[in-house]
Design an enzyme around this catalytic site. Structure first.
Site, PDB file in Angstrom:
ATOM      1  N   SER A   1      24.827  25.667 -18.238  1.00 28.06           N
ATOM      2  CA  SER A   1      25.149  24.851 -17.220  1.00 28.06           C
ATOM      3  C   SER A   1      24.953  25.441 -15.802  1.00 28.06           C
ATOM      4  CB  SER A   1      26.689  24.154 -17.247  1.00 28.06           C
ATOM      5  OG  SER A   1      26.964  23.308 -16.492  1.00 28.06           O
TER       6      SER A   1
ATOM      7  N   LYS B   1      35.939   6.433  -0.443  1.00 30.57           N
ATOM      8  CA  LYS B   1      36.654   7.734  -0.237  1.00 30.57           C
ATOM      9  C   LYS B   1      37.308   7.993  -1.614  1.00 30.57           C
ATOM     10  CE  LYS B   1      38.147  11.131   1.863  1.00 30.57           C
ATOM     11  NZ  LYS B   1      37.408  12.192   2.314  1.00 30.57           N
TER      12      LYS B   1
END
Length: 339
Positions: free
Chosen positions: A167, A219
């Protein structure tokens, strides 16, 4: 049973007190650290001396007196000839990166790279011994950007992976012009994952309201306490896909020989298979590579050591312990295979 209950109550109080003390020390350390300039120093050690000491110690233990005398004479003669010929050996700067979830080692890496770039030339080399299973996107993005400075300066970068570079760890590794992996190191995991629990139904069952007020449609997409919607899930997944595409593009930029769609599936491979996928260039350990380079180059190990107060050291130890605890249980939950 009564004794057991009393004992468990005492144990719970002790653990609570210990956690409270650790939190207090971490808070104090954080407050003291605010507004304070960086304090630390660059530590440099010559690895050639280390390898030489190993060799000499073995010679003294294995060779007899005459053999030892002849070996020392030959070494002295070779050193004298090199000095007479005026040979200047290239320099190899060795760095270490042991990554946690937050890529905390970046704080030291950035200063080590700044120091070596003030002296290194394209005739030199930087070797990074990397170990990381990845972590936060922005943290490993910054770590990778620090390594990119080396490439931009035209200094050859070699990345050695003995255990794992997955990763975010592989995001860093792919910047190397040469990637060397141990045969059973874990590599890949070019993917993005995010997960969080949601206790909304539990709160609702107990008649507990939780309100989330936002300004901006997205948001908040998914929350822990609020009620998640299909629209929020779709947006969250869209953000993950966008991050994944950026990740793939970054790896493809530095490793154009990869079939990026084939390897960017989130899978991991051991070094032997990773070489077939062109995720690495050759198999070997960092010890093998550095010991060989020490024969023809001067090796310098760089480590930026930041001075820390007692409270900061205790806070760092507690944070490291919590990170390791989380990673241990995450590994168990993911049912990783061990040999």
């Amino acid at each position: 049973m009564e004794f057991f209950a009393e004992y468990m109550g005492f144990l719970a109080k002790t653990v609570t007190l210990l956690v409270a003390i650790i939190v207090l020390l971490v808070t104090i350390a954080a407050l003291r650290g605010k507004g304070r300039g960086l304090s630390g120093q660059l530590q440099v050690s010559k690895l050639n001396d280390f390898y030489k000491q190993l060799h000499q110690r073995l010679e003294q233990s294995v060779l007899n007196k005459d053999q030892l005398k002849a070996a020392l004479k030959a070494e002295a003669k070779a050193a004298k000839q090199d000095k007479k010929a005026g040979k200047s050996k290239p320099r190899v700067y060795v760095l270490d990166f042991d990554g946690d979830i937050k890529a905390s080692a970046t704080d030291h890496l950035r200063h080590e790279i700044t120091a070596l770039l003030s002296l290194a030339t394209p005739e030199d080399e930087v070797v990074l011994r990397l170990e990381s299973g990845g972590g936060m996107v922005h943290s490993y993005g910054l770590a990778a950007s620090q390594l990119a400075r080396i490439r931009q300066a035209g200094v050859p970068l070699t990345v050695c992976i003995d255990k794992v570079a997955a990763s975010g760890g592989y995001m860093m590794a792919c910047i190397g012009e040469k990637i060397i992996s141990a045969p059973f190191a874990v590599l890949g995991s070019i993917g993005v994952v995010a997960q969080l629990p949601n206790v909304h139904r539990l709160l609702k069952k107990h008649a507990i309201d939780f309100e989330v007020l936002t300004a901006g449609e997205y948001k908040r997409t998914l929350t822990v306490f609020g009620e998640n919607t299909d629209k929020g899930r779709e947006k969250f997944q869209e953000d993950l896909e966008t991050t994944h595409e950026l990740f793939k593009g970054f790896v493809a930029r530095y490793r154009p020989q990869l079939n990026i769609d084939e390897v960017a599936t989130g899978e991991v491979w051991l070094g032997l298979a990773a070489q077939d996928k062109q995720l690495v260039d050759q198999l070997g350990t960092s010890d093998e590579y550095l010991a060989e380079r020490a024969k023809s180059a001067e090796l310098f190990h760089l480590h930026f050591a930041e001075k820390k107060s007692l409270q900061e050291r205790v806070g760092l130890a507690a944070s490291t312990a919590l990170d390791r605890f989380a990673l241990t249980w995450l590994s168990r939950l993911n049912q990783q295979r061990f040999w």
